[in-house]
Enzyme design. Structure first.
Site, PDB file in Angstrom:
ATOM      1  N   LYS A  26       1.123  -0.908  -0.635  1.00  0.00           N
ATOM      2  CA  LYS A  26       0.051  -0.600   0.259  1.00  0.00           C
ATOM      3  C   LYS A  26       0.861   1.642  -0.159  1.00  0.00           C
ATOM      4  O   LYS A  26       0.551   2.070  -0.771  1.00  0.00           O
ATOM      5  CB  LYS A  26      -0.816   0.169   1.394  1.00  0.00           C
ATOM      6  CG  LYS A  26      -1.514  -1.177   0.676  1.00  0.00           C
ATOM      7  CD  LYS A  26      -2.590  -1.068   2.366  1.00  0.00           C
ATOM      8  CE  LYS A  26      -3.663  -2.647   2.232  1.00  0.00           C
ATOM      9  NZ  LYS A  26      -4.157  -3.002   4.031  1.00  0.00           N
ATOM     10  N   GLN A  60      -4.305  -1.658   9.912  1.00  0.00           N
ATOM     11  CA  GLN A  60      -4.236  -2.693   9.171  1.00  0.00           C
ATOM     12  C   GLN A  60      -4.754  -3.527   9.829  1.00  0.00           C
ATOM     13  O   GLN A  60      -4.690  -3.646  11.569  1.00  0.00           O
ATOM     14  CB  GLN A  60      -2.831  -2.846   8.570  1.00  0.00           C
ATOM     15  CG  GLN A  60      -2.566  -4.466   7.879  1.00  0.00           C
ATOM     16  CD  GLN A  60      -2.884  -4.322   6.970  1.00  0.00           C
ATOM     17  OE1 GLN A  60      -3.078  -3.331   6.306  1.00  0.00           O
ATOM     18  NE2 GLN A  60      -3.911  -5.482   6.362  1.00  0.00           N
ATOM     19  N   ASP A 116     -11.153   3.464   3.770  1.00  0.00           N
ATOM     20  CA  ASP A 116     -11.532   1.492   3.830  1.00  0.00           C
ATOM     21  C   ASP A 116     -13.210   1.625   3.657  1.00  0.00           C
ATOM     22  O   ASP A 116     -13.522   0.271   2.631  1.00  0.00           O
ATOM     23  CB  ASP A 116     -11.645   0.272   4.938  1.00  0.00           C
ATOM     24  CG  ASP A 116     -10.062  -0.211   4.820  1.00  0.00           C
ATOM     25  OD1 ASP A 116      -9.196   0.035   4.004  1.00  0.00           O
ATOM     26  OD2 ASP A 116      -9.307  -0.417   5.815  1.00  0.00           O
TER      27      ASP A 116
END
Length: 343
Positions: free
Chosen positions: A78, A122, A145
């Protein structure tokens, strides 16, 4: 405001839909890696324009807790992608022993940082930390997200405000489906898996595209029968090659979200990666199929970047960008409703 919803011809297949089948009887392989590369290039261009015209640089904060190898690898990918498109990055690494309160305090620092537009924690987190509480601490306008109750709620509602971010993996799946050029309105879609991260939002996105959607899960009776009806199949159950080739409806679109280890002594590491679908058998029946790896995986990160860019634009009072202007997809990401939204 959403575009008018007059019928339009289905789009032509994207050049990133790889015609890699060796015979006319095999499915066309949907190359997620190539599609993701194309999307990242477009995002990089948009970032340059945003900086030049509005002096705004999208910022992404990633928070990694502990020393899990897989989580560290995902964060690395990422960060690499964020650097490629020119984002401002904030990287926070915390020990396994961090308390829930300390973690939320770090999240709040990112919330207060005006240079950060998207916050990513995460997962999974250590067992002593309540993941739901941590995720709930991220406001929807920095929820990169797309997992917040407000973003999910707006995604599921007919009409109203669109979500500021769409869950990344389902958004990537829809992008790949659109790239096939198939008009999906009225088609039977089956989602195997009902997680909050993939299955649930995937079902709502397909509904918003005017598909007739069935969700299968561990308690579903005769999953095989449901899958056999699917014009569009999204497999996200987390079981290696669970869905067999003879389950697939001829001519179906098969999107395989799963990524599982399967023992393979011919490989140096002793295993190979496979999806939730028996790829070798399914490609002989389906019309379009994603491989594992190289299908959905790269798209998840591409959609994370797209969400970050849109959150930066929102913070600056600018219109959010459309992921694709192909038939159906604008309605999905802009108003979470399809042509049948008023029914």
């Amino acid at each position: 405001a959403p575009e008018e919803r007059l019928p339009r011809p289905p789009p032509s297949p994207s050049p990133t839909l790889r015609m890699s089948s060796t015979t006319t009887d095999e499915a066309k392989i949907i190359d997620g890696k190539a599609v993701a590369k194309e999307i990242r290039a477009d995002i990089k261009k948009q970032v340059e324009e945003l900086k030049k015209e509005h002096d705004v640089l999208p910022g992404l904060a990633t928070i990694l807790v502990g020393d899990r190898t897989d989580s560290a690898m995902y964060v690395k990918f990422k960060k690499r992608a964020a650097k490629e498109v020119g984002f401002h990055s904030v990287d926070i690494k915390l020990p396994e022993t961090v308390t829930e309160e300390q973690l939320i305090a770090e999240v709040k620092k990112c919330i207060d940082d005006k240079a950060v537009h998207g916050i990513l924690v995460q997962l999974p987190l250590p067992k002593h930390i309540n993941e739901d509480k941590v995720l709930a601490s991220i406001p929807h306008h920095k929820d990169v997200d797309g997992f917040s109750a407000q973003n999910i709620g707006n995604l599921c509602l007919k009409g109203g405000e669109p979500p500021l971010a769409v869950p990344c993996t389902p958004a990537g799946c829809v992008e790949l489906i659109q790239r096939t050029g198939v008009d999906v309105k009225g088609k039977d879609a089956v989602v195997v898996g009902r997680s909050n991260i993939v299955g649930m939002p995937m079902a709502h996105l397909l509904r918003s595209m005017d598909c007739t959607v069935t969700v299968c899960h561990s308690r579903t009776k005769d999953i095989k029968a449901h899958v056999r009806r699917a014009d569009i199949l999204v497999a996200a159950i987390g079981k290696a090659e669970f869905i067999k080739g003879d389950w697939i409806k001829p001519g179906a679109i098969v999107i395989d979200v799963g990524i599982n280890d399967k023992e393979d002594k011919t490989k140096k590491r002793g295993y190979r990666l496979v999806g939730d679908v028996d790829f070798a058998a399914a490609k002989k029946v389906a019309a379009h199929i994603t491989p594992v790896p190289g299908g959905v995986g790269p798209m998840t990160i591409a959609m994370l970047l797209r969400n970050t860019l849109n959150l930066a634009r929102h913070a600056s009072g600018l219109e959010r960008l459309i992921l694709r202007r192909d038939r159906g997809y604008k309605d999905v990401v802009d108003s979470s409703q399809g042509e049948g939204a008023k029914e």
